[in-house]
Scaffold this motif. Structure first.
Motif, PDB file in Angstrom:
ATOM      1  N   GLY A  12     -24.827  31.182 -11.895  1.00  0.00           N
ATOM      2  CA  GLY A  12     -25.195  30.213 -13.059  1.00  0.00           C
ATOM      3  C   GLY A  12     -24.392  30.692 -14.314  1.00  0.00           C
ATOM      4  O   GLY A  12     -23.634  29.706 -14.921  1.00  0.00           O
ATOM      5  N   LEU A  13     -24.282  31.830 -14.928  1.00  0.00           N
ATOM      6  CA  LEU A  13     -23.683  32.146 -16.088  1.00  0.00           C
ATOM      7  C   LEU A  13     -22.064  32.207 -15.666  1.00  0.00           C
ATOM      8  O   LEU A  13     -21.275  31.984 -16.572  1.00  0.00           O
ATOM      9  CB  LEU A  13     -24.115  33.573 -16.427  1.00  0.00           C
ATOM     10  N   TRP A  14     -21.901  32.669 -14.467  1.00  0.00           N
ATOM     11  CA  TRP A  14     -20.282  32.335 -14.052  1.00  0.00           C
ATOM     12  C   TRP A  14     -19.665  31.082 -14.200  1.00  0.00           C
ATOM     13  O   TRP A  14     -18.658  30.593 -14.731  1.00  0.00           O
ATOM     14  CB  TRP A  14     -20.116  33.179 -12.656  1.00  0.00           C
ATOM     15  N   THR A  15     -20.500  30.049 -13.697  1.00  0.00           N
ATOM     16  CA  THR A  15     -20.395  28.817 -13.601  1.00  0.00           C
ATOM     17  C   THR A  15     -20.198  28.045 -14.978  1.00  0.00           C
ATOM     18  O   THR A  15     -19.350  27.359 -15.253  1.00  0.00           O
ATOM     19  CB  THR A  15     -21.294  28.030 -12.856  1.00  0.00           C
ATOM     20  N   ALA A  16     -21.296  28.505 -15.983  1.00  0.00           N
ATOM     21  CA  ALA A  16     -21.081  28.059 -17.192  1.00  0.00           C
ATOM     22  C   ALA A  16     -19.838  28.778 -18.026  1.00  0.00           C
ATOM     23  O   ALA A  16     -19.539  27.773 -18.856  1.00  0.00           O
ATOM     24  CB  ALA A  16     -22.446  28.490 -17.978  1.00  0.00           C
ATOM     25  N   GLY A  17     -19.649  29.747 -17.801  1.00  0.00           N
ATOM     26  CA  GLY A  17     -18.687  30.680 -18.502  1.00  0.00           C
ATOM     27  C   GLY A  17     -17.364  29.563 -18.130  1.00  0.00           C
ATOM     28  O   GLY A  17     -16.393  29.167 -19.129  1.00  0.00           O
ATOM     29  N   TRP A  18     -16.787  29.544 -16.956  1.00  0.00           N
ATOM     30  CA  TRP A  18     -15.894  28.917 -16.515  1.00  0.00           C
ATOM     31  C   TRP A  18     -15.723  27.334 -16.744  1.00  0.00           C
ATOM     32  O   TRP A  18     -14.611  26.619 -17.214  1.00  0.00           O
ATOM     33  CB  TRP A  18     -15.647  28.988 -14.920  1.00  0.00           C
ATOM     34  N   LEU A  19     -16.772  26.766 -16.758  1.00  0.00           N
ATOM     35  CA  LEU A  19     -17.039  25.235 -17.320  1.00  0.00           C
ATOM     36  C   LEU A  19     -16.627  25.172 -18.781  1.00  0.00           C
ATOM     37  O   LEU A  19     -15.981  24.279 -19.338  1.00  0.00           O
ATOM     38  CB  LEU A  19     -18.377  24.892 -17.104  1.00  0.00           C
ATOM     39  N   ALA A  20     -17.126  26.126 -19.687  1.00  0.00           N
ATOM     40  CA  ALA A  20     -17.017  26.343 -21.002  1.00  0.00           C
ATOM     41  C   ALA A  20     -15.244  26.517 -21.201  1.00  0.00           C
ATOM     42  O   ALA A  20     -14.636  25.731 -22.208  1.00  0.00           O
ATOM     43  CB  ALA A  20     -17.586  27.348 -21.538  1.00  0.00           C
ATOM     44  N   VAL A  21     -14.854  27.213 -20.359  1.00  0.00           N
ATOM     45  CA  VAL A  21     -13.217  27.498 -20.726  1.00  0.00           C
ATOM     46  C   VAL A  21     -12.519  26.446 -20.233  1.00  0.00           C
ATOM     47  O   VAL A  21     -11.421  26.072 -21.046  1.00  0.00           O
ATOM     48  CB  VAL A  21     -13.010  28.986 -19.727  1.00  0.00           C
ATOM     49  N   LEU A  22     -12.714  25.776 -19.131  1.00  0.00           N
ATOM     50  CA  LEU A  22     -12.015  24.804 -18.718  1.00  0.00           C
ATOM     51  C   LEU A  22     -12.133  23.409 -19.961  1.00  0.00           C
ATOM     52  O   LEU A  22     -11.417  22.949 -20.132  1.00  0.00           O
ATOM     53  CB  LEU A  22     -12.488  23.862 -17.409  1.00  0.00           C
ATOM     54  N   LEU A  23     -13.483  23.132 -20.436  1.00  0.00           N
ATOM     55  CA  LEU A  23     -13.749  22.290 -21.402  1.00  0.00           C
ATOM     56  C   LEU A  23     -13.101  22.428 -22.513  1.00  0.00           C
ATOM     57  O   LEU A  23     -12.257  21.616 -23.139  1.00  0.00           O
ATOM     58  CB  LEU A  23     -15.129  22.112 -21.778  1.00  0.00           C
ATOM     59  N   VAL A  24     -12.895  23.707 -23.039  1.00  0.00           N
ATOM     60  CA  VAL A  24     -12.208  24.017 -24.297  1.00  0.00           C
ATOM     61  C   VAL A  24     -10.643  23.798 -24.159  1.00  0.00           C
ATOM     62  O   VAL A  24      -9.876  23.183 -24.958  1.00  0.00           O
ATOM     63  CB  VAL A  24     -12.204  25.397 -24.743  1.00  0.00           C
ATOM     64  N   GLY A  25     -10.210  24.386 -22.988  1.00  0.00           N
ATOM     65  CA  GLY A  25      -8.789  23.926 -22.451  1.00  0.00           C
ATOM     66  C   GLY A  25      -8.504  22.578 -22.466  1.00  0.00           C
ATOM     67  O   GLY A  25      -7.445  22.109 -23.122  1.00  0.00           O
ATOM     68  N   GLY A  26      -9.347  21.728 -22.031  1.00  0.00           N
ATOM     69  CA  GLY A  26      -9.133  20.396 -21.807  1.00  0.00           C
ATOM     70  C   GLY A  26      -9.275  19.715 -23.389  1.00  0.00           C
ATOM     71  O   GLY A  26      -8.393  18.788 -23.470  1.00  0.00           O
ATOM     72  N   LEU A  27     -10.180  20.248 -24.229  1.00  0.00           N
ATOM     73  CA  LEU A  27     -10.270  19.528 -25.344  1.00  0.00           C
ATOM     74  C   LEU A  27      -8.942  19.940 -26.364  1.00  0.00           C
ATOM     75  O   LEU A  27      -8.588  19.127 -27.128  1.00  0.00           O
ATOM     76  CB  LEU A  27     -11.623  20.069 -26.192  1.00  0.00           C
ATOM     77  N   LEU A  28      -8.472  21.038 -26.177  1.00  0.00           N
ATOM     78  CA  LEU A  28      -7.299  21.621 -27.091  1.00  0.00           C
ATOM     79  C   LEU A  28      -6.158  20.841 -26.353  1.00  0.00           C
ATOM     80  O   LEU A  28      -5.138  20.764 -27.272  1.00  0.00           O
ATOM     81  CB  LEU A  28      -7.131  22.906 -26.659  1.00  0.00           C
ATOM     82  N   TRP A  29      -5.819  20.401 -25.002  1.00  0.00           N
ATOM     83  CA  TRP A  29      -4.696  20.067 -24.615  1.00  0.00           C
ATOM     84  C   TRP A  29      -4.790  18.457 -24.813  1.00  0.00           C
ATOM     85  O   TRP A  29      -4.029  17.782 -25.227  1.00  0.00           O
ATOM     86  CB  TRP A  29      -4.821  20.306 -23.285  1.00  0.00           C
ATOM     87  N   LEU A  30      -5.848  17.882 -24.436  1.00  0.00           N
ATOM     88  CA  LEU A  30      -5.837  16.147 -24.679  1.00  0.00           C
ATOM     89  C   LEU A  30      -6.771  15.765 -25.704  1.00  0.00           C
ATOM     90  O   LEU A  30      -6.603  14.527 -25.901  1.00  0.00           O
ATOM     91  CB  LEU A  30      -6.637  15.822 -23.317  1.00  0.00           C
ATOM     92  N   GLY A  31      -7.702  16.536 -26.189  1.00  0.00           N
ATOM     93  CA  GLY A  31      -8.765  15.904 -27.063  1.00  0.00           C
ATOM     94  C   GLY A  31      -8.533  16.408 -28.677  1.00  0.00           C
ATOM     95  O   GLY A  31      -7.820  17.077 -28.876  1.00  0.00           O
ATOM     96  N   ASP A  32      -9.756  16.299 -29.256  1.00  0.00           N
ATOM     97  CA  ASP A  32      -9.869  16.590 -30.732  1.00  0.00           C
ATOM     98  C   ASP A  32     -10.988  17.410 -30.686  1.00  0.00           C
ATOM     99  O   ASP A  32     -12.158  17.026 -30.749  1.00  0.00           O
ATOM    100  CB  ASP A  32      -9.892  15.531 -31.586  1.00  0.00           C
ATOM    101  N   LEU A  33     -11.034  18.807 -30.811  1.00  0.00           N
ATOM    102  CA  LEU A  33     -12.055  19.895 -30.767  1.00  0.00           C
ATOM    103  C   LEU A  33     -12.875  19.439 -31.987  1.00  0.00           C
ATOM    104  O   LEU A  33     -14.205  19.495 -31.837  1.00  0.00           O
ATOM    105  CB  LEU A  33     -11.572  21.361 -30.854  1.00  0.00           C
TER     106      LEU A  33
END
Length: 57
Positions: A12-33
């Protein structure tokens, strides 16, 4: 074979960590953090659920 509570917690922690990394990457690439930061609460809640104490069956 069923996973032990410790293994479930780590997964669960591993999944949450990767989800956070992917969301931050997506927000920095496509969105507005600065505007879309509440999305990052999802992996935080996921991690809190993963570390909560559980009753043994």
């Amino acid at each position: 074979m069923r996973a032990t509570p410790g293994e479930r917690r780590v997964l669960g922690l591993w999944t949450a960590g990767w989800l956070a990394v992917l969301l931050v990457g997506g927000l920095l690439w496509l969105g507005d953090l600065s505007l879309q930061w509440p999305v990052l609460l999802v992996p935080l809640v996921w991690a809190l659920v993963a570390v909560r104490p559980r009753r043994e069956p």
